[in-house]
Design a protein around this motif. Structure first.
Motif, mmCIF file in Angstrom:
data_model
loop_
_atom_site.group_PDB
_atom_site.id
_atom_site.type_symbol
_atom_site.label_atom_id
_atom_site.label_comp_id
_atom_site.label_asym_id
_atom_site.label_seq_id
_atom_site.Cartn_x
_atom_site.Cartn_y
_atom_site.Cartn_z
ATOM 1 N N GLU A 1 0.831 -1.200 0.000
ATOM 2 C CA GLU A 1 0.000 0.000 0.000
ATOM 3 C C GLU A 1 0.868 1.254 0.000
ATOM 4 O OE1 GLU A 1 -2.533 -0.332 3.358
ATOM 5 O OE2 GLU A 1 -3.815 -1.890 2.475
ATOM 6 N N ASP B 1 -13.054 6.508 5.160
ATOM 7 C CA ASP B 1 -12.989 5.054 5.325
ATOM 8 C C ASP B 1 -14.295 4.374 4.926
ATOM 9 O OD1 ASP B 1 -10.389 5.220 6.195
ATOM 10 O OD2 ASP B 1 -10.881 5.137 8.327
ATOM 11 N N ASP C 1 -16.307 3.184 -0.735
ATOM 12 C CA ASP C 1 -15.946 1.918 -1.356
ATOM 13 C C ASP C 1 -14.430 1.879 -1.568
ATOM 14 O OD1 ASP C 1 -15.419 0.583 -4.297
ATOM 15 O OD2 ASP C 1 -16.907 -0.527 -3.132
ATOM 16 N N ARG C 2 -13.831 0.691 -1.410
ATOM 17 C CA ARG C 2 -12.377 0.569 -1.531
ATOM 18 C C ARG C 2 -11.886 1.067 -2.882
ATOM 19 N NH1 ARG C 2 -8.524 -3.029 -3.428
ATOM 20 N NH2 ARG C 2 -6.579 -3.069 -2.219
ATOM 21 N N SER C 3 -12.631 0.768 -3.944
ATOM 22 C CA SER C 3 -12.237 1.213 -5.270
ATOM 23 C C SER C 3 -12.217 2.735 -5.349
ATOM 24 C CB SER C 3 -13.197 0.651 -6.325
ATOM 25 O OG SER C 3 -12.905 1.163 -7.599
ATOM 26 N N GLU C 4 -13.204 3.376 -4.730
ATOM 27 C CA GLU C 4 -13.254 4.836 -4.753
ATOM 28 C C GLU C 4 -12.116 5.438 -3.930
ATOM 29 O OE1 GLU C 4 -16.523 8.435 -4.056
ATOM 30 O OE2 GLU C 4 -17.098 6.337 -3.815
ATOM 31 N N ARG C 5 -11.786 4.802 -2.805
ATOM 32 C CA ARG C 5 -10.654 5.292 -2.003
ATOM 33 C C ARG C 5 -9.366 5.228 -2.820
ATOM 34 N NH1 ARG C 5 -12.818 1.927 2.059
ATOM 35 N NH2 ARG C 5 -11.011 0.547 1.923
ATOM 36 N N ARG C 6 -9.157 4.114 -3.528
ATOM 37 C CA ARG C 6 -7.951 3.977 -4.348
ATOM 38 C C ARG C 6 -7.962 4.973 -5.505
ATOM 39 N NH1 ARG C 6 -6.878 -0.026 -7.182
ATOM 40 N NH2 ARG C 6 -4.621 -0.050 -6.921
#
Length: 206
Positions: free
Chosen positions: A74, A116, A119-124
């Motif tokens: 990460e 947090d 969505d994980r994809s949006e965070r990335r």
């Protein structure tokens, strides 16, 4: 990476360039030329540090060693994303970080919880910077399963578009069947920069 290889890399960073250990001297000729240059540059950088700088590096190296493989991955990803940003985007992020640091702890915590919850994809997606990060949800299907050879070119093309043009492209992406998105990427990259706005309008009216 094997334990021996890991130790070799660590030693190449820590050992002064003027006094490389015998194991590293023997291994260097077998490494690619760019790796040899990088290792020697690291050694020269170490030679130029004072004791406080070497101690600080040792502390950070120890902290790095305590991270899991996932955590290291990460951090590498964030570093590579930072390197890809323009000077203007870096300045924007540094200013935002300063504003965040000045907030009361409860506001910082609320913002962190809000992020947090994404969505994980949006965070990335926010790793792409303040401009593309905001438009990432609509553009994500175009970026999914992107061949590495097209990665830099596509991100450059997206950053060259205006916010309004990226919104038009997001609409076009949503209208495009998944099996046709590779063709859409190719068409976007093939259009000269000066014509991309007109190309988007033409594609939307078909």
């Amino acid at each position: 990476m094997t334990l021996a290889a890991t130790a070799l890399v660590v030693m190449s960073v820590l050992w002064p360039a003027s006094a490389l250990p015998p194991e590293l001297e023997q291994a260097l000729p077998r490494l690619p030329a760019d790796a040899q240059a990088r290792l020697r540059d690291n050694g020269q950088r170490w030679d130029g540090w004072n004791e406080d700088q070497r101690r600080d590096f040792g502390r950070r190296a120890a902290q790095w060693g305590e991270l899991s493989d996932a955590q290291r991955g990460e951090r590498r990803e964030r570093y590579q994303a930072w390197q890809a940003l323009s000077a203007d985007e870096r300045a924007q992020l540094q200013a935002a970080a300063a504003r965040y640091a000045a907030l009361p702890p409860e506001q910082q915590r609320a913002l962190r919880e809000q992020f947090d919850a994404l969505d994980r994809s949006e965070r990335r997606g926010w790793l792409l910077g303040p401009s593309l990060g905001a438009d990432y949800p609509g553009l994500q299907p175009l970026l999914a399963q992107l061949p590495q050879a097209q990665h830099a070119a596509l991100l450059s093309a997206l950053r060259a578009l205006t916010p309004a043009q990226r919104k038009d492209l997001a609409v076009l992406v949503q209208r495009t069947a998944p099996q046709d998105r590779e063709r859409l990427r190719g068409d976007l990259l093939a259009v000269p920069v000066a014509r991309r706005g007109a190309w988007l309008q033409e594609a939307l009216t078909r």
